[in-house]
Design a protein around this motif. Structure first.
Motif, mmCIF file in Angstrom:
data_model
loop_
_atom_site.group_PDB
_atom_site.id
_atom_site.type_symbol
_atom_site.label_atom_id
_atom_site.label_comp_id
_atom_site.label_asym_id
_atom_site.label_seq_id
_atom_site.Cartn_x
_atom_site.Cartn_y
_atom_site.Cartn_z
ATOM 1 N N ARG A 75 1.201 -0.748 0.008
ATOM 2 C CA ARG A 75 -0.232 -0.231 -0.442
ATOM 3 C C ARG A 75 0.981 0.955 0.167
ATOM 4 O O ARG A 75 1.810 1.512 0.653
ATOM 5 C CB ARG A 75 -1.015 0.113 1.077
ATOM 6 N N GLU A 76 0.637 2.100 -0.696
ATOM 7 C CA GLU A 76 1.541 3.757 -0.454
ATOM 8 C C GLU A 76 1.130 4.681 -0.102
ATOM 9 O O GLU A 76 -0.544 4.343 0.673
ATOM 10 C CB GLU A 76 0.725 3.944 -1.993
ATOM 11 N N GLY A 125 0.278 6.823 2.977
ATOM 12 C CA GLY A 125 -0.542 8.592 2.536
ATOM 13 C C GLY A 125 -1.559 8.618 1.931
ATOM 14 O O GLY A 125 -2.112 9.659 1.225
ATOM 15 N N THR A 126 -1.456 7.151 0.831
ATOM 16 C CA THR A 126 -3.032 7.223 -0.155
ATOM 17 C C THR A 126 -4.039 5.922 -0.575
ATOM 18 O O THR A 126 -3.462 5.265 0.503
ATOM 19 C CB THR A 126 -2.124 7.431 -1.620
ATOM 20 N N LEU A 127 -4.647 5.793 -1.637
ATOM 21 C CA LEU A 127 -4.929 5.243 -1.123
ATOM 22 C C LEU A 127 -5.156 3.426 -1.939
ATOM 23 O O LEU A 127 -5.610 2.735 -2.383
ATOM 24 C CB LEU A 127 -6.669 5.364 -1.700
ATOM 25 N N ARG A 128 -3.847 4.329 -2.878
ATOM 26 C CA ARG A 128 -3.078 2.780 -3.606
ATOM 27 C C ARG A 128 -2.959 1.936 -3.274
ATOM 28 O O ARG A 128 -2.162 2.352 -1.942
ATOM 29 C CB ARG A 128 -1.977 3.588 -4.989
ATOM 30 N N GLY A 187 -6.098 2.801 -7.843
ATOM 31 C CA GLY A 187 -5.620 3.747 -7.691
ATOM 32 C C GLY A 187 -6.813 4.566 -6.685
ATOM 33 O O GLY A 187 -7.386 3.977 -6.001
ATOM 34 N N ALA A 188 -6.106 5.597 -6.762
ATOM 35 C CA ALA A 188 -6.849 6.460 -5.946
ATOM 36 C C ALA A 188 -8.659 6.596 -5.172
ATOM 37 O O ALA A 188 -9.036 6.234 -4.814
ATOM 38 C CB ALA A 188 -6.405 8.079 -4.610
ATOM 39 N N ASP A 189 -8.563 6.383 -6.299
ATOM 40 C CA ASP A 189 -10.231 6.431 -6.769
ATOM 41 C C ASP A 189 -10.804 4.963 -7.273
ATOM 42 O O ASP A 189 -11.864 4.718 -7.080
ATOM 43 C CB ASP A 189 -10.777 7.404 -8.393
#
Length: 258
Positions: A206-207, A209-212, A230-232
């Motif tokens: 998991r990246e 600070g992001t939701l990726r 991706g984040a979305d």
């Protein structure tokens, strides 16, 4: 060692003759071995912690008497130091010394385990707190070389603030089993599975600070499935998924020294 890992990744990224799966496996193996250049913890607080510290110091003093290599000094807890190592990010990174190195690390001898294997433990020079849990080394391995890997079992690495950084398993001085890396808040950042130093089994990264995120399955160092969002929440192309996985490993390696 940081530079060696960076060069390895650069070479893998520009070598278009390799398949993405083999490229990733080589990157993972190269950098995961560097995981042992790891972190530190602070001891627990309270009466129990004080008693444990006293017991540890007494045991370490006894271990020093039977150390197979010269004891250079004792640290503030009375542990016998058998090697000092240069600080990360310097020309002396990972090099062995007989005297303290500012910003570096040191190793103590911790006696033998039930099977008779020598055990060592690494500490931060600045704070005297553990870099790693105690780990056994192979009979033919050097006790005083920074890149000596654990022989077997579970090894925990710690952050400077005492939080668990990662928990890694070894067998015959190779990565073998579940390998978990944690964020500052204790959540899992990545989970890999290894078999004899080869990526083998499910993985997820998991990246920060992001939701990726990226996940998949590997077998004998080959990626057999790869999926990333991706984040979305939308699925990412395979090339982006691979880049995300490689980037997550680089962040893992760089974070070792923070």
């Amino acid at each position: 060692m940081r530079r060696e890992c960076d060069l390895a990744i650069q070479e893998e990224l520009i070598d278009m003759h390799r398949t993405p799966s083999s490229r990733l496996a080589m990157v993972l193996t190269s950098c995961a071995a560097a995981v042992l250049l790891a972190a530190c913890q602070t001891p627990p607080s309270g009466d129990t912690a004080a008693q444990e510290a006293q017991t540890l110091a007494a045991q370490a003093a006894e271990f020093a008497k039977t150390s197979p290599v010269s004891v250079l000094a004792t640290d503030e807890a009375g542990r016998g130091v058998i090697a000092y190592f240069g600080a990360p990010g310097t020309e002396q990174e990972g090099m062995r010394y007989d005297v303290q190195q500012p910003g570096g690390f040191y190793r103590v001898y911790m006696g033998r385990d039930a099977a008779g294997h020598h055990r060592v433990q690494d500490f931060y020079q600045a704070s005297g707190t553990p870099l790693t849990s105690v780990f056994p080394v192979a009979a033919d391995a050097s006790l005083v070389e920074w890149d000596t890997l654990p022989l077997q079992g579970e090894v925990t690495f710690y952050r400077p603030n005492g939080q668990v950084r990662s928990v890694t398993h070894y067998q015959n001085s190779q990565l073998h089993g579940r390998d978990v890396y944690y964020n500052d808040d204790g959540s899992e950042r990545s989970v890999f599975h290894w078999a004899n130093d080869m990526l083998d089994g499910p993985f997820v990264a998991r990246e920060p600070g992001t939701l990726r995120s990226v996940s998949g399955q590997a077998r004998e160092d080959q990626i057999i499935s790869l999926h990333a969002t991706g984040a979305d929440g939308a699925e990412l192309p395979q090339d982006e998924a691979l880049e995300l996985l490689e980037a997550s490993l680089m962040l893992w390696y760089q974070d070792i020294f923070n």
